[in-house]
Write a protein that holds these residues in place. Structure first.
Motif, mmCIF file in Angstrom:
data_model
loop_
_atom_site.group_PDB
_atom_site.id
_atom_site.type_symbol
_atom_site.label_atom_id
_atom_site.label_comp_id
_atom_site.label_asym_id
_atom_site.label_seq_id
_atom_site.Cartn_x
_atom_site.Cartn_y
_atom_site.Cartn_z
ATOM 1 N N LEU A 114 46.644 -82.001 -10.924
ATOM 2 C CA LEU A 114 47.661 -81.855 -9.868
ATOM 3 C C LEU A 114 47.144 -80.958 -8.742
ATOM 4 C CD1 LEU A 114 50.796 -81.248 -12.138
ATOM 5 C CD2 LEU A 114 50.045 -83.421 -11.143
ATOM 6 N N LEU A 115 46.460 -79.893 -9.122
ATOM 7 C CA LEU A 115 45.941 -78.972 -8.118
ATOM 8 C C LEU A 115 44.890 -79.644 -7.242
ATOM 9 C CD1 LEU A 115 45.782 -76.213 -6.828
ATOM 10 C CD2 LEU A 115 44.214 -75.504 -8.638
ATOM 11 N N LEU A 116 44.057 -80.488 -7.834
ATOM 12 C CA LEU A 116 43.064 -81.203 -7.027
ATOM 13 C C LEU A 116 43.744 -81.970 -5.894
ATOM 14 C CD1 LEU A 116 40.319 -82.740 -9.366
ATOM 15 C CD2 LEU A 116 39.978 -81.281 -7.359
ATOM 16 N N GLY A 117 44.859 -82.600 -6.223
ATOM 17 C CA GLY A 117 45.586 -83.349 -5.202
ATOM 18 C C GLY A 117 46.180 -82.470 -4.121
ATOM 19 N N ALA A 118 46.411 -81.183 -4.444
ATOM 20 C CA ALA A 118 47.033 -80.262 -3.485
ATOM 21 C C ALA A 118 46.009 -79.526 -2.624
ATOM 22 C CB ALA A 118 47.900 -79.248 -4.224
ATOM 23 N N VAL A 119 44.721 -79.656 -2.937
ATOM 24 C CA VAL A 119 43.702 -78.905 -2.207
ATOM 25 C C VAL A 119 43.724 -79.192 -0.704
ATOM 26 C CG1 VAL A 119 41.204 -78.635 -1.867
ATOM 27 C CG2 VAL A 119 42.180 -78.471 -4.162
ATOM 28 N N PRO A 120 43.804 -80.459 -0.258
ATOM 29 C CA PRO A 120 43.830 -80.688 1.194
ATOM 30 C C PRO A 120 44.970 -79.972 1.909
ATOM 31 C CG PRO A 120 43.362 -82.732 0.037
ATOM 32 C CD PRO A 120 43.761 -81.729 -1.011
ATOM 33 N N GLU A 121 46.144 -79.946 1.290
ATOM 34 C CA GLU A 121 47.279 -79.247 1.898
ATOM 35 C C GLU A 121 47.025 -77.744 1.940
ATOM 36 O OE1 GLU A 121 50.903 -78.855 3.794
ATOM 37 O OE2 GLU A 121 49.878 -80.721 3.262
ATOM 38 N N LEU A 122 46.458 -77.200 0.873
ATOM 39 C CA LEU A 122 46.187 -75.761 0.797
ATOM 40 C C LEU A 122 45.235 -75.338 1.908
ATOM 41 C CD1 LEU A 122 45.468 -73.755 -2.446
ATOM 42 C CD2 LEU A 122 43.958 -73.501 -0.487
ATOM 43 N N VAL A 123 44.101 -76.043 2.026
ATOM 44 C CA VAL A 123 43.129 -75.644 3.046
ATOM 45 C C VAL A 123 43.627 -76.021 4.447
ATOM 46 C CG1 VAL A 123 41.205 -75.759 1.436
ATOM 47 C CG2 VAL A 123 41.769 -77.772 2.811
ATOM 48 N N GLY A 124 44.443 -77.080 4.522
ATOM 49 C CA GLY A 124 44.995 -77.472 5.808
ATOM 50 C C GLY A 124 45.893 -76.415 6.412
ATOM 51 N N GLN A 125 46.465 -75.570 5.564
ATOM 52 C CA GLN A 125 47.310 -74.469 6.040
ATOM 53 C C GLN A 125 46.515 -73.182 6.238
ATOM 54 O OE1 GLN A 125 51.372 -74.114 4.411
ATOM 55 N NE2 GLN A 125 50.899 -75.859 3.082
ATOM 56 N N ALA A 158 53.572 -82.918 -8.693
ATOM 57 C CA ALA A 158 52.608 -82.625 -7.630
ATOM 58 C C ALA A 158 53.291 -82.108 -6.374
ATOM 59 C CB ALA A 158 51.795 -83.876 -7.317
ATOM 60 N N ASP A 159 54.429 -82.707 -6.019
ATOM 61 C CA ASP A 159 55.137 -82.258 -4.820
ATOM 62 C C ASP A 159 55.658 -80.832 -4.981
ATOM 63 O OD1 ASP A 159 54.681 -84.668 -3.565
ATOM 64 O OD2 ASP A 159 56.599 -85.537 -4.168
ATOM 65 N N ALA A 160 56.153 -80.506 -6.181
ATOM 66 C CA ALA A 160 56.663 -79.155 -6.425
ATOM 67 C C ALA A 160 55.537 -78.125 -6.326
ATOM 68 C CB ALA A 160 57.330 -79.088 -7.798
ATOM 69 N N LEU A 161 54.349 -78.481 -6.820
ATOM 70 C CA LEU A 161 53.204 -77.574 -6.709
ATOM 71 C C LEU A 161 52.843 -77.352 -5.244
ATOM 72 C CD1 LEU A 161 50.783 -75.959 -7.698
ATOM 73 C CD2 LEU A 161 49.577 -78.133 -8.079
ATOM 74 N N THR A 162 52.782 -78.417 -4.478
ATOM 75 C CA THR A 162 52.458 -78.280 -3.054
ATOM 76 C C THR A 162 53.498 -77.423 -2.341
ATOM 77 O OG1 THR A 162 51.363 -80.442 -3.049
ATOM 78 C CG2 THR A 162 52.027 -79.546 -0.922
#
Length: 482
Positions: free
Chosen positions: A309-320, A428-432
């Protein structure tokens, strides 16, 4: 006079460790000493362990039917230890459970059945002049202690602790004969489990007391969603089933006196944390971003830990604008996924595949927030390390994570008691959303400072939990005497 308890486990920090089980087994004896309990630890004699013991002596045990066993007694790291000698089972390099290719040793049933049999004999006969009044067995590797006790002539009462119910020790029914156990255990009241036999199942059926490592995980295990087929048995035994939170070693994890840190700090003087952050950025080749949060991950790379799940959230994390440092190893596709993320987001994501204890300390001392998106988590220790070091946990609302983190909701933030961010597990959405919320909180320095101070003020040691364990042992002994 101290109550004597024999702890039986397959690993123990700092001698042999693959996970949190080892940390618990290594920390409990010292914590329990303050509660009037003398605990000694029994382990398999893995390669090199005997050489680390001082005052070594060899003890013999009678296993009956003309069989005997040998145990090496000695001291190391402040612990009194008993090592079960069995070169054919335990003289193997590397991981205690798996071979060079990462697969379980094909004779794990025989290995740990023998280990539990020797432990049961030791509890019954005593070890020299030391006679335990109770046994504390840990996980499936030691779960047959009460089964062997009933098979071979009695012994003291047993507390069995579930550290992770996903590992149960399941084998074909023919294994009973190979182990020398009676077929009477191949029943629903014994070890039978959906056509197989279960080591953990047998222990849960026969031990006098049962426990797991957090109150929420105890409640979860009595539901079909989390109990992995054993929820009915645990509901049946609910009156003797407790959830007791793990603690951490406050001496080993002390930010004001930690040699692994680039700069030591405390809740009263947190400013030196910035030096640890810079050291962490350098170690993971991250571009400095002093006003953006640095997230860390210290974990086994498995789906249970939610790292897919975290792998999927990486783009959002670095995008911010945030940064991410990851330490861990495990499933090959997850290792490859994080390595690829580090290449794709060079300077914003850094990854070290493997495990490095000193580096994990530096990460807690330099990171702003630790991500723990587990699908289930019996207790968890990394969030406790995070609280201790002011690295705020961002975690799934499950098991011990839910028991140890105060969610930064509106009421908790207004009251100044929040210590982290919680989100729905396996979502995944909740993690993001949780990552986005954490970035927003970090952008408010006053609020973040309050949360960090509150986190570092939390009680994360063993004192309260050790008292609960001591009470359980005394209840067992009293019940047996009565």
């Amino acid at each position: 006079m101290a109550l004597k308890v024999l702890s039986v486990a397959s690993e123990c920090t700092p001698l042999i460790k693959t996970g949190g089980l080892a940390d618990v087994v290594g920390a409990l004896p010292g914590a329990l000493a303050k509660a009037g309990v003398e605990m000694r630890v029994m382990l398999p004699a893995y390669p090199g362990l005997a050489e680390r013991l001082s005052g070594r002596r060899r003890l013999g045990l009678d296993l009956g039917k003309g069989e005997s066993a040998a145990v090496i007694q000695g001291k190391a790291e402040g612990l009194t230890l008993y090592l079960v000698e069995a070169p054919q089972y335990f003289e193997r390099e590397g991981n205690p459970y798996t071979g060079p290719e990462g697969r379980d040793w094909p004779d794990n049933a025989e290995r740990f059945a023998y280990f539990a049999r020797v432990a049961a004999a030791a509890a019954r006969q005593g070890l020299g002049r030391w006679h335990p009044a109770a046994v504390h067995a840990h996980d499936w590797q030691a779960a047959l202690v009460p089964v062997w006790r009933e098979e071979e002539g009695g012994g003291p009462p047993v507390l069995l602790t579930i550290h992770n119910i996903a590992f149960q020790g399941l084998y074909a029914p023919a294994m009973l004969e190979r182990l020398g156990l009676s077929q009477r255990w191949n029943t629903i009241e014994g070890m039978e489990f959906h056509g197989r036999i279960g080591f953990l199942k047998g222990g849960l059926a026969l031990a006098e007391r049962l426990s797991t490592v957090s109150p929420t995980y105890a409640r979860e295990l009595m539901t079909p969603a989390f109990g992995m087929g054993l929820d009915g048995l645990l509901r049946h035994r609910a009156e003797v089933f407790s959830g007791i939170l793990n603690g951490i070693d406050l001496d080993a994890w002390n930010p004001s006196d930690d040699p692994a840190l680039a700069a030591r700090f405390s809740a009263a003087k947190p400013t030196p944390r910035t030096k640890n952050r810079r050291a962490l950025e350098a170690r993971f080749r991250l571009d400095p971003a002093p006003h953006a949060p640095l997230f860390i991950v210290v974990s086994r790379m498995t789906r249970q830990k939610g790292l897919d799940l975290l792998l999927g959230a990486v783009p959002e994390l670095v995008g911010q604008g945030a940064r991410l440092a990851v330490l861990g190893s495990g499933e090959p596709d997850l290792e490859q996924g994080f390595a690829e993320a580090a290449r794709t987001h060079a300077g914003r994501v850094g990854v070290v595949i493997g495990y490095d204890e000193a580096l994990s300390h530096l990460m807690q001392g330099g990171g702003d927030a630790i991500l723990i998106p587990s699908r289930f988590e019996p207790c968890g220790l990394t969030q406790l390390y995070g609280l201790r070091y002011g690295c705020l946990p961002v975690a799934a609302r499950t098991g011990g994570l839910a028991d140890t983190i105060v969610e930064a909701n509106v009421a908790a933030l207004r009251a100044g008691v929040a210590t982290g961010v919680l989100h729905a597990p396996d979502d995944a959405d909740a993690l993001t959303d949780a990552i986005t919320k954490t970035i927003a909180l970090h952008a408010e320095p006053g609020r973040w400072k309050t949360m960090r101070a509150q986190a570092m003020a939390q009680s994360v040691g063993w004192e309260r939990s050790a008292a609960e364990y001591a009470a359980l042992y005394r209840e067992m002994v009293t019940d047996r005497a009565g």
